[in-house]
Scaffold this motif. Structure first.
Motif, PDB file in Angstrom:
ATOM      1  N   UNK A 113      40.836   0.212  23.802  1.00 57.18           N
ATOM      2  CA  UNK A 113      40.152   0.393  25.086  1.00 57.18           C
ATOM      3  C   UNK A 113      39.095   1.482  24.989  1.00 57.18           C
ATOM      4  N   UNK A 116      36.206   1.621  27.379  1.00 58.49           N
ATOM      5  CA  UNK A 116      36.395   1.732  28.827  1.00 58.49           C
ATOM      6  C   UNK A 116      35.485   2.750  29.526  1.00 58.49           C
ATOM      7  N   UNK A 117      35.305   3.953  28.922  1.00 57.11           N
ATOM      8  CA  UNK A 117      34.464   4.932  29.626  1.00 57.11           C
ATOM      9  C   UNK A 117      33.040   4.442  29.890  1.00 57.11           C
ATOM     10  N   UNK A 120      33.939   2.520  33.146  1.00 55.93           N
ATOM     11  CA  UNK A 120      34.822   3.162  34.130  1.00 55.93           C
ATOM     12  C   UNK A 120      34.507   4.637  34.124  1.00 55.93           C
ATOM     13  N   UNK A 121      33.825   5.092  35.166  1.00 58.83           N
ATOM     14  CA  UNK A 121      33.311   6.445  35.152  1.00 58.83           C
ATOM     15  C   UNK A 121      34.116   7.391  36.025  1.00 58.83           C
ATOM     16  N   UNK A 122      34.283   8.595  35.537  1.00 59.66           N
ATOM     17  CA  UNK A 122      34.839   9.656  36.379  1.00 59.66           C
ATOM     18  C   UNK A 122      34.014  10.912  36.160  1.00 59.66           C
ATOM     19  N   UNK A 123      33.032  11.088  37.024  1.00 57.90           N
ATOM     20  CA  UNK A 123      32.100  12.209  36.886  1.00 57.90           C
ATOM     21  C   UNK A 123      32.751  13.576  36.964  1.00 57.90           C
ATOM     22  N   UNK A 125      35.381  14.417  35.295  1.00 58.76           N
ATOM     23  CA  UNK A 125      36.117  14.682  34.068  1.00 58.76           C
ATOM     24  C   UNK A 125      35.195  15.197  32.970  1.00 58.76           C
ATOM     25  N   UNK A 128      35.118  12.785  30.116  1.00 63.11           N
ATOM     26  CA  UNK A 128      34.234  11.646  30.313  1.00 63.11           C
ATOM     27  C   UNK A 128      32.826  12.005  29.875  1.00 63.11           C
ATOM     28  N   UNK A 129      32.403  13.195  30.269  1.00 59.49           N
ATOM     29  CA  UNK A 129      31.053  13.640  29.925  1.00 59.49           C
ATOM     30  C   UNK A 129      30.901  13.765  28.421  1.00 59.49           C
ATOM     31  N   UNK A 131      32.638  12.248  26.141  1.00 60.29           N
ATOM     32  CA  UNK A 131      32.734  10.919  25.549  1.00 60.29           C
ATOM     33  C   UNK A 131      31.431  10.160  25.655  1.00 60.29           C
ATOM     34  N   UNK A 132      30.880  10.129  26.844  1.00 61.43           N
ATOM     35  CA  UNK A 132      29.691   9.310  27.048  1.00 61.43           C
ATOM     36  C   UNK A 132      28.495   9.911  26.314  1.00 61.43           C
TER      37      UNK A 132
END
Ligand code: SF4
Ligand code: SF4
Ligand code: SF4
Lengths: 394, 318
Positions: A113, A116-117, A120-123, A125, A128-129, A131-132
Motif C-alpha cells: 500500500x 496510498x499517500x 490519501x492525504x493528511x496535511x 501529518x 505524510x509531508x 513521504x510525499x
C-alpha cells in the motif's frame, strides 16, 4: 575537464566483500517479507520504530543532502567552478533516496500500500509531508540524472539484432529529450532544492509528536530547524568524503582545488547548526539532564564532541589542504549527523514503562549494512559506465 | 526578445511551483467539531474487582480468539504487567493497595479516545478518524502499516501484528462502534458486574467522577485522569492512588498534536512559504545567470527589472 566514465575494473577484493554483505542482507530481507517484521526485528508495541527508520530513512535522507546543496551551489548560485562535483553529488542523492524509498518499503507493514499517500492525504501529518516530498524529489532526481544517460548513449545507440532498425529513431529521441531537458532543467533544479528544504525539516517534525516519550535533550519545537541545518552542514562533507574515497579506489588524483574550497564553507554552516543546538539546550534549560551522566547524556556529548572537533578542524587551512585531514574532518561531521539521527529516532525515544530497551537485532543490522553495500556497488557500477566523474587530463 | 524570455521563464517557473508543492495537501487542519453529547466512560478503579469479564467480552465482541469464560477467574495473570496487544484490545492489571492490602487496585487499559488524538493527527494516510461522537476508529483499507500512530500515541495504545507479512493489523479499542450502531452498550461496559465502568455523555460522566471524589475524599486522590490529560480524553479514571504508581504516564494538559501541527501548518501555510522560496530561488538563479552573460554596465538594468518582476509576482499571488 568533462565528466567521463571511469576506466577501471569492477571487481576488487573490496567489492567482493560488499557483495557478500549485500547477499547477507538479502537473506534477512526475504525472511522479513515472508514472515513479517517480527521475524527479523526487535521492534515491539512499545518501540514501533527502530534502526531502519532511524538510520536508513532518517540518516539516509540527511546524508543524501549533498545533492541539493551542491545543486544550489553549482546551478542556482551558479559557481561553475563547482560543476565537477554536481554530478557525483547528484548520483549519490539519487541512489541515496532510492535506498531511503526502499527502506520505507521494507519497514512499513503493508508495503503493497506504499502508494496510498499519493491519493490519501493528511496535511496534519509530518510523515505524510516527508513521504510525499521524498516521492516527488526522487522523481526529480531521476529527471536530473536523465541527461547523463542521454549523453552516454547519444550517437552510440547500438541495439542488437533486428532492433538495429531502431538505432536511428532512438538516437533522435535521445537528442530531442536531451535538448528539452536542457531547456527546462532549471525547473527541476529549483524544485529539488525547495522539496529538500521541506522534507529535511519535516523529518525533524516527525518526532515532535512523540511528546514526552522523547528525551528532553532532543525534544524541542525547533527540531525541524536543527534537522535542516544539520542536513545542509553534512552535504559538503559527504561530497568530500565520497570524492576522496572514489579517488583512492580508482587511483585518481583527488580534486583538492575544489574540495578545499568546499571544505572552507563547512565550518560556518556547522557553526550555525551547533549554535542553534546549544542555544536551544540552554533556552529550554534542559542542560540539567546532561549532569545525569546517563546513556542519554553520554550520547548527547558524543554528538557535540564530533561536531565541535570537525568544526575546529574545518577552520584550519592545513586541514583544508591535506586530503587525509580533510577526509578525517568530513568523516567526523558525517559521524556526528549519523549519531544525531540515531539519537533522535532511537536513543531519545523512551516509551513509558517499557520493560526492555530496544537494541537492533542482527537481522536489522544485516539489512541496513546490506542495503548500504548494494548502494556502493550501484554507485561503482554507474561511475564506471556513465559520465559522472570529471578527471583532469594527465 | 527580452520580454518574451522573461514571460516564458515565469510561466515555466509557475508550472514548476505547482509541481514542487503538490505534496502539501489542504493545510487547514480538518478540525472536526465534537458533539456536545459525545460519549465517555468513567473507570472507577476503586470499584473494579479485577474479574476480567470485560477482557472476555471485548475479545468476543471483536471476534478475537479467547479461552473459555471460566479460565478468566485465574488471577495468576496479574503476576506480570500486561498491555493491550494483538490478542486483546483491553487488559486489566493489578496493583498493590497500601491503604487496604486485601483489596488490590485493578486498572483496565484500552484506547482513551482522546479529544485531540495524536494518532489521528499523525496517521500518514488518515486511516484513523475522530468521530463526532468522540470515538476514534481505524480504517484497515487505508492503513499502510507505518506505525507512526504508535509513535505518536502518548498512551501507547495502537498495537501491531509483528508476525505476519500480509495484512498486518493495527489494533485498538474502537469503542465498540458496531455494537453501538445497534443500540447496544460497549461490550465491556455491558458485562461489568460492579459498575466500575460508567458509560454516558462525557460531561455527565465527568460530573459523576467529581461527585464520587467529593463524597469519599478519604478513598480517592483528587485527580480525574483524562479530564485534562493531553487535552482531555473520552475515557477517564479515578483511583485511590497516584496514577503514576498505577503505570499511567504523567502527562501535561496541552494536546499532543498541538506543536507538531502548528509547525506543519507554519511550513505550509497555504503553500505560501514553499512557493515564495521557489520564486526567490528562481529569481536569484535567473539574475545570477544573466549577470554572467551580460557586460558589467548592464547589470544595473537587470536589478531594476528584478524589482519590477517581484512586484508583478506579488500582484499575481494576491
Ligand atoms: S469499549 Fe469495547 S472495544 Fe473498548 S475495551 Fe470495552 S469491550 Fe473492548
Ligand atoms: S489513546 Fe492513543 S490511540 Fe487512543 S485516541 Fe488517544 S492517541 Fe489515539
Ligand atoms: S500504521 Fe496505519 S493507522 Fe497507524 S499511522 Fe500508519 S497508516 Fe496510520
Amino acid at each position: 575537464m568533462n565528466p567521463e566514465p571511469v576506466k577501471h575494473k569492477f571487481l576488487t577484493p573490496g567489492v567482493f566483500i560488499l557483495i557478500v554483505l549485500a547477499l547477507n542482507g538479502l537473506v534477512f530481507l526475504a525472511i522479513r517479507f515472508i514472515w513479517g517484521l517480527g521475524a527479523v526485528t526487535n521492534l515491539d508495541n512499545y518501540t514501533p520504530w527502530g534502526l531502519w527508520i532511524g538510520v536508513d530513512v532518517g540518516a539516509g535522507v540527511a546524508l543524501a543532502a549533498g545533492g541539493f546543496t551542491s545543486a544550489a551551489l553549482g546551478h542556482i548560485i551558479h559557481r561553475e567552478h563547482y560543476h565537477a562535483i554536481v554530478r557525483p553529488a547528484l548520483l549519490t542523492a539519487m541512489l541515496g533516496y532510492t535506498f531511503v524509498a526502499f527502506a520505507v518499503m521494507v519497514d512499513i507493514g503493508r508495503f503493497y500500500y506504499i502508494w496510498h499517500p499519493l491519493i490519501m492525504w493528511n496535511g496534519n501529518s509530518a510523515l505524510f509531508e516527508v513521504g510525499i516530498c521524498v516521492m516527488i524529489y526522487l522523481t526529480v532526481l531521476y529527471i536530473e540524472f536523465l541527461p547523463i544517460v542521454c549523453e552516454r548513449f547519444m550517437g552510440r545507440v547500438n541495439l542488437p539484432g533486428f532492433l538495429k532498425a531502431f538505432n536511428k529513431p532512438v538516437d533522435k529521441l535521445l537528442t530531442v529529450l536531451n535538448s528539452a531537458l536542457g531547456k527546462t532543467m532549471f525547473i527541476f533544479i529549483i524544485a529539488g532544492v525547495v522539496l529538500s528544504t521541506l522534507h529535511q525539516s519535516s523529518l525533524g517534525t516527525l518526532m515532535v509528536i512523540a511528546g514526552q516519550k522523547m528525551h528532553p535533550l532532543w525534544q524541542t519545537p525547533v527540531l525541524p530547524l536543527l534537522f535542516l541545518l544539520s542536513a545542509i552542514a553534512v552535504g559538503f562533507p559527504m561530497i568530500i568524503f565520497e570524492s576522496l574515497i572514489a579517488a583512492r579506489s580508482f587511483k585518481m588524483k583527488p580534486e583538492m582545488h575544489i574540495l578545499s574550497k568546499l571544505g572552507g564553507m563547512v565550518a560556518p554552516i556547522l557553526g550555525v547548526y551547533f549554535a542553534f543546538k546549544i542555544g536551544d539546550l540552554f533556552i529550554s534549560e534542559d542542560f540539567k539532564y546532561l549532569m545525569k551522566f546517563d546513556t542519554n547524556a553520554f550520547m548527547y556529548f558524543g554528538e557535540c564532541v564530533l561536531t565541535l572537533t570537525a568544526f575546529f578542524m574545518f577552520l584550519s587551512r592545513r586541514v583544508l589542504n591535506s586530503p587525509l585531514l580533510l577526509f578525517i574532518a568530513s568523516t567526523l561531521v558525517i559521524a556526528g549527523v549519523l549519531l544525531n539521527r540515531i539519537n533522535n529516532f532511537i536513543v531519545a525515544y523512551n516509551p513509558f514503562f517499557d520493560p526492555n530497551t530496544y537494541f537492533p537485532s542482527f537481522g536489522e543490522i544485516s539489512v541496513t549494512v546490506g542495503c548500504i553495500a548494494m548502494l556502493v556497488l550501484a554507485y561503482r557500477f554507474i561511475v564506471l559506465n556513465f559520465p559522472v566523474i570529471s578527471q583532469e587530463k594527465s | 526578445m527580452k520580454n518574451l524570455d522573461r514571460r516564458s521563464f515565469l510561466k515555466v517557473a509557475a508550472a514548476g511551483v505547482s509541481a514542487s508543492t503538490l505534496g502539501a495537501s489542504q493545510v487547514k487542519g480538518a478540525e472536526i467539531k465534537l458533539d456536545e453529547n459525545r460519549i465517555g466512560v468513567l473507570v472507577d478503579t476503586a470499584v473494579c474487582v479485577g474479574c476480567r469479564l470485560c477482557e472476555w467480552a471485548c475479545r468476543t465482541a471483536h471476534h478475537l480468539p479467547t479461552d473459555a469464560l471460566e479460565t478468566y477467574a485465574d488471577d495468576s495473570v496479574f503476576k506480570e504487567f500486561r498491555r493491550p496487544d494483538k490478542t486483546a484490545l483491553t487488559v486489566v492489571n493489578e496493583f498493590e493497595n497500601e491503604k487496604n492490602p486485601l483489596l488490590p487496585i485493578h486498572v483496565k487499559t484500552q484506547c482513551m479516545h482522546c479529544e485531540k488524538p495524536a494518532c489521528v493527527s499523525a496517521c500518514i494516510v488518515g486511516a484513523l478518524t475522530k468521530n463526532q461522537d468522540g470515538s476514534v476508529v481505524w480504517d484497515g483499507d487505508k492503513c499502510i502499516g507505518c506505525r507512526y500512530c504508535m509513535v505518536a500515541c502518548q498512551f501507547q495504545i495502537p498495537t501491531y501484528d509483528y508476525d505476519v507479512s500480509i495484512d498486518p493489523q493495527i489494533r485498538k479499542c474502537d469503542f465498540c462502534e458496531d455494537r453501538r450502531k445497534e443500540g447496544l452498550l460497549p461490550a465491556c461496559v455491558n458485562i461489568c458486574p460492579n459498575e466500575a465502568l460508567i458509560f454516558g455523555k462525557r460531561c455527565d460522566v465527568l460530573k459523576i467522577a467529581k461527585e464520587r471524589i467529593k463524597r469519599k475524599p478519604e478513598v480517592y486522590v483528587n485527580h480525574i485522569y483524562g479530564e485534562n490529560e493531553i487535552g482531555g480524553t473520552s475515557w477517564m479514571y479515578i483511583a485511590s492512588k497516584d496514577f503514576d504508581k498505577l503505570k499511567m504516564a504523567t502527562l501535561g494538559s496541552s494536546p499532543a498534536p498541538g506543536i507538531s501541527e502548528a509547525i506543519q501548518h507554519g511550513i505550509f501555510a497555504y503553500f505560501v512559504p514553499p512557493v515564495t522560496l521557489y520564486t526567490l530561488l528562481g529569481t536569484f538563479m535567473w539574475v545570477l545567470k544573466r549577470r554572467k552573460e551580460k557586460s558589467p554596465e548592464e547589470i544595473g538594468d537587470t536589478k531594476k527589472e528584478v524589482i519590477e518582476e517581484k512586484k508583478d509576482e506579488k500582484g499575481e499571488e494576491l
